[in-house]
Motif scaffolding. Sequence first.
Motif, mmCIF file in Angstrom:
data_model
loop_
_atom_site.group_PDB
_atom_site.id
_atom_site.type_symbol
_atom_site.label_atom_id
_atom_site.label_comp_id
_atom_site.label_asym_id
_atom_site.label_seq_id
_atom_site.Cartn_x
_atom_site.Cartn_y
_atom_site.Cartn_z
ATOM 1 N N SER A 1 -3.325 -2.829 4.898
ATOM 2 C CA SER A 1 -3.555 -1.752 3.929
ATOM 3 C C SER A 1 -3.953 -0.459 4.628
ATOM 4 O O SER A 1 -3.614 0.643 4.170
ATOM 5 C CB SER A 1 -4.629 -2.172 2.924
ATOM 6 O OG SER A 1 -5.913 -2.206 3.530
ATOM 7 N N GLN B 1 -5.679 0.673 -1.986
ATOM 8 C CA GLN B 1 -5.546 -0.199 -0.820
ATOM 9 C C GLN B 1 -6.140 -1.572 -1.087
ATOM 10 O O GLN B 1 -5.571 -2.599 -0.712
ATOM 11 C CB GLN B 1 -6.266 0.412 0.389
ATOM 12 C CG GLN B 1 -5.660 1.658 0.955
ATOM 13 C CD GLN B 1 -6.577 2.255 1.991
ATOM 14 O OE1 GLN B 1 -7.484 3.020 1.666
ATOM 15 N NE2 GLN B 1 -6.369 1.905 3.242
ATOM 16 N N THR C 1 0.827 -1.207 0.000
ATOM 17 C CA THR C 1 0.000 0.000 0.000
ATOM 18 C C THR C 1 0.862 1.257 0.000
ATOM 19 O O THR C 1 0.597 2.214 -0.736
ATOM 20 C CB THR C 1 -0.936 0.000 1.230
ATOM 21 O OG1 THR C 1 -1.753 -1.169 1.200
ATOM 22 C CG2 THR C 1 -1.817 1.245 1.249
ATOM 23 N N LEU D 1 -11.660 1.909 2.945
ATOM 24 C CA LEU D 1 -10.757 1.481 1.885
ATOM 25 C C LEU D 1 -10.929 2.306 0.616
ATOM 26 O O LEU D 1 -12.034 2.709 0.265
ATOM 27 C CB LEU D 1 -11.003 0.005 1.545
ATOM 28 C CG LEU D 1 -10.630 -1.014 2.613
ATOM 29 C CD1 LEU D 1 -11.198 -2.379 2.239
ATOM 30 C CD2 LEU D 1 -9.116 -1.102 2.770
ATOM 31 N N ARG E 1 -1.545 3.066 4.520
ATOM 32 C CA ARG E 1 -2.037 4.378 4.081
ATOM 33 C C ARG E 1 -2.254 5.322 5.260
ATOM 34 O O ARG E 1 -2.636 6.474 5.106
ATOM 35 C CB ARG E 1 -3.368 4.207 3.324
ATOM 36 C CG ARG E 1 -3.899 5.500 2.742
ATOM 37 C CD ARG E 1 -5.167 5.298 1.940
ATOM 38 N NE ARG E 1 -5.805 6.583 1.714
ATOM 39 C CZ ARG E 1 -6.997 6.940 2.162
ATOM 40 N NH1 ARG E 1 -7.706 6.081 2.882
ATOM 41 N NH2 ARG E 1 -7.504 8.119 1.898
#
Length: 383
Positions: free
Chosen positions: A288, A253, A153, A249, A292
């Motif tokens: 993920s 991702q 990610t 999300l 991020r």
Amino acid sequence: MDTTALLALVVVTALAFDFTNGFHDTANAMATSIATGALRPKAAVALSAVLNVLGAFLSLAVAATIASGIVEQDVVTLSVVFAGLTGGILWNLVTWYFGLPSSSSHALIGGLVGSVLVAAGTSGVIWSGLVSKVAVPAVVAPVAAGLVATCGTWLVYRITRGVARGDQQREFRWGQIGSASLVSLAHGTNDAQKTMGIIFLALIAGGQLDADDAVPLWVVIGCAGAIGLGTYLGGWRVIRTLGKGLTELEPPQGMAAETSSAAVILVSSHFGFPLSTTHVASGSIMGSGVGRRTPVRWSVARRMVVAWLVTLPAAAAVGAAAEGIQHALGGWAGTLVVLALLVAASLALFLRSRRTAVGHHNVNDDWAPDASPAQPTAAASAA
């Protein structure tokens, strides 16, 4: 009960477990694609179903592990297999009702181990195989998948930082379709084989096959079809938890999470590890979020981990109880009582779930701040 009739009942029950495995684990492949809008909910489960069926034909390594690496084949009887399947099915349905992404694999193995313990004692379980091929991967897999997804990610956003946000989201939605398809294919190579292994054990116990025989083609086809049908119906409650409950999300991702899940699952299938695809997918989604720096709902994650920890012993307890009932009542009477209890419990869970139904129409509703997988009414709007 006639041996042939009991064998037929065990095979049908095994396919029923495979069906629950399919709808329980649809989330592992498609939750992120549905949550980001890369695929419409109904299209996502249809695509996943087809690829699960295809994946079931790619390898038999996991089936061999289930058939010979967890319990001693010479202590397995048809009643033992039936009791183990009862434990696996009930735990799958309980966790599905509460929207908890628990392991169908561990439920099946736990149910079988519990029934063997009652039937033959501790000598009937291959403890080294249980530890090395089930317990250790259960700990390593989600951590490994989470680390891969975190790095993936971070790299994705780093590489595409100069791309306009709208273009980035649009292009990665196409990438998600490919990565989600790969996870579905990998899921078929791992999870459908677990039921193949159980049916193979039943055929040996019923005197239809020898231990060194190959898995019959009709078993492969039956298991592929059952898991595909279950996948198509969609385990929407679990899809909602994985797609909306752990973290918010975006398509980059989602693609990173799905790609890391597929890689870990395919490696485990190659080495014959009956890995929990649920653990892998959950670890990837959390990774993920970390990659991020998106807030992860750790309260939801904690409930999931608790479910992971109790899956083996809980399913084992049900399997042990089912085998105990069969042993106490003897013959066909015990088996029919266990069957009646299984059907009644399954029907009760299904009817109760309709009070707070989750489906393709509301699976992507916003996740309420106080929502919990253990409280379906908070996680979904009423149908």
